[in-house]
Write an enzyme that holds these catalytic residues in place. Structure first.
Site, PDB file in Angstrom:
ATOM      1  N   SER A  18       5.952  -3.873  -4.362  1.00 34.47           N
ATOM      2  CA  SER A  18       6.883  -5.113  -4.020  1.00 34.47           C
ATOM      3  C   SER A  18       7.335  -5.905  -5.246  1.00 34.47           C
ATOM      4  O   SER A  18       6.581  -6.026  -6.254  1.00 34.47           O
ATOM      5  CB  SER A  18       6.198  -6.021  -3.142  1.00 34.47           C
ATOM      6  OG  SER A  18       5.732  -5.219  -1.882  1.00 34.47           O
TER       7      SER A  18
HETATM    8  N1  SAH Z   1       1.326  -4.119  -1.500  1.00 32.82           N
HETATM    9  C1  SAH Z   1       1.821  -2.951  -1.963  1.00 32.82           C
HETATM   10  C2  SAH Z   1       3.291  -2.463  -1.337  1.00 32.82           C
HETATM   11  C3  SAH Z   1       3.500  -1.067  -1.214  1.00 32.82           C
HETATM   12  S1  SAH Z   1       4.727  -0.618  -0.108  1.00 32.82           S
HETATM   13  C4  SAH Z   1       2.257  -2.962  -3.475  1.00 32.82           C
HETATM   14  O1  SAH Z   1       2.075  -4.058  -3.885  1.00 32.82           O
HETATM   15  O2  SAH Z   1       2.137  -1.994  -3.867  1.00 32.82           O
HETATM   16  C5  SAH Z   1       4.041  -0.472   1.531  1.00 32.82           C
HETATM   17  C6  SAH Z   1       2.873   0.624   1.827  1.00 32.82           C
HETATM   18  O3  SAH Z   1       2.498   0.372   2.984  1.00 32.82           O
HETATM   19  C7  SAH Z   1       3.337   1.966   1.349  1.00 32.82           C
HETATM   20  O4  SAH Z   1       2.239   2.317   0.273  1.00 32.82           O
HETATM   21  C8  SAH Z   1       3.089   2.475   2.649  1.00 32.82           C
HETATM   22  O5  SAH Z   1       2.502   4.107   2.718  1.00 32.82           O
HETATM   23  C9  SAH Z   1       2.059   1.565   3.491  1.00 32.82           C
HETATM   24  N2  SAH Z   1       2.158   1.862   4.964  1.00 32.82           N
HETATM   25  C10 SAH Z   1       3.377   1.933   5.811  1.00 32.82           C
HETATM   26  N3  SAH Z   1       3.009   1.996   6.962  1.00 32.82           N
HETATM   27  C11 SAH Z   1       1.691   1.761   7.084  1.00 32.82           C
HETATM   28  C12 SAH Z   1       0.599   1.824   8.208  1.00 32.82           C
HETATM   29  N4  SAH Z   1       0.985   1.909   9.452  1.00 32.82           N
HETATM   30  N5  SAH Z   1      -0.714   1.803   7.856  1.00 32.82           N
HETATM   31  C13 SAH Z   1      -0.902   1.583   6.303  1.00 32.82           C
HETATM   32  N6  SAH Z   1      -0.266   1.617   5.278  1.00 32.82           N
HETATM   33  C14 SAH Z   1       1.019   1.917   5.614  1.00 32.82           C
END
Ligand code: SAH
Length: 219
Positions: free
Chosen positions: A69
């Site tokens: 993000s």
């Molecule tokens: N907080 C992270 C953001 C990553 S993007 C950072 O700072 O890098 C969001 C993430 O949510 C992705 O890695 C995706 O695989 C995960 N995600 C999406 N749906 C999900 C779910 N139902 N359960 C767990 N993770 C999920």
């Protein structure tokens, strides 16, 4: 090797100071959040080829169609989570790169974070360990189920957007806890803060956002 990392560290401290100035211009005021973002080497959470862009105010790819993000969003969500007072136990849904986990780990007692894509979870674990953080637990799981074992949580933060807030997550909120979560699809997502009161839930709409979708199942 060591020198090279220190070299990057020196430059990135200066670029992080610039990032901090930008965050303050964007209205971030929480001293703890600003401090954690100054200290945390965001470039270690992205691929080496993108390290030079790590402090730009933009989301960056981390593989598997996912993104780390944008710094402003990480700061804003963390601030919204902590605004009501200190937090002990947090559940994060969507570990991704682990950067948000690292920020949270410096500000709360314990972070529980779930990620549905196993290789991302593994890489995040290595990054967090390399930073000597210990007050976190990661689980390879679908966050739609929350993480029952440690519930209820003082705060929940989701970094992927469901079309509706999962009931299971609401059920894992402690009384007087908050959840910060993007809700909606495509260009119509809105960041929401849910507060669990003595009698129910209050929802505030914060601002439009653009997150990857909250997907079911594990990979
Ligand atoms: N907080 C992270 C953001 C990553 S993007 C950072 O700072 O890098 C969001 C993430 O949510 C992705 O890695 C995706 O695989 C995960 N995600 C999406 N749906 C999900 C779910 N139902 N359960 C767990 N993770 C999920």
């Amino acid at each position: 090797m060591k020198q090279r990392i220190e070299g990057i560290g020196m430059t990135s401290r200066r670029t992080r100071e610039r990032m901090l100035a930008r965050l303050m211009e964007q209205g971030i005021t929480h001293p703890g959040v600003l401090g954690a973002m100054l200290e945390t080497p965001r470039h270690l959470f992205v691929e080496e080829a993108l390290a030079s862009r790590a402090y730009e105010d933009t989301a960056l790819p981390i593989g598997f169609n996912q993104t780390i993000s944008q710094p402003y969003i990480v700061a804003r969500m963390t601030e919204l989570l902590l605004e009501r007072g200190p937090v002990n136990k947090v559940l994060e849904v969507g570990t991704g790169s682990g950067y948000q986990t690292a920020i949270l780990a410096q500000l709360v007692k314990r972070v529980h974070s779930v990620e549905r894509i196993y290789p991302l979870q593994q890489r995040a674990r290595r990054c967090l360990q390399d930073l000597n953080l210990r007050n976190f637990r990661l689980k390879h799981s679908d966050g739609g189920w929350g993480w029952d074992e440690y519930a209820p949580y003082d705060a929940i933060l989701a970094t992927a957007a469901p079309s509706e807030i999962p009931e299971t997550l609401l059920a894992q909120m402690a009384r007087r806890s908050v959840m910060v979560i993007p809700v909606g699809q495509g260009a119509t997502q809105i960041l929401k803060r849910v507060t669990r009161t003595e009698v129910g839930f209050e929802v505030e709409e914060i601002e439009p956002v653009n997150f990857v979708p909250f997907l079911p199942g594990i990979l």
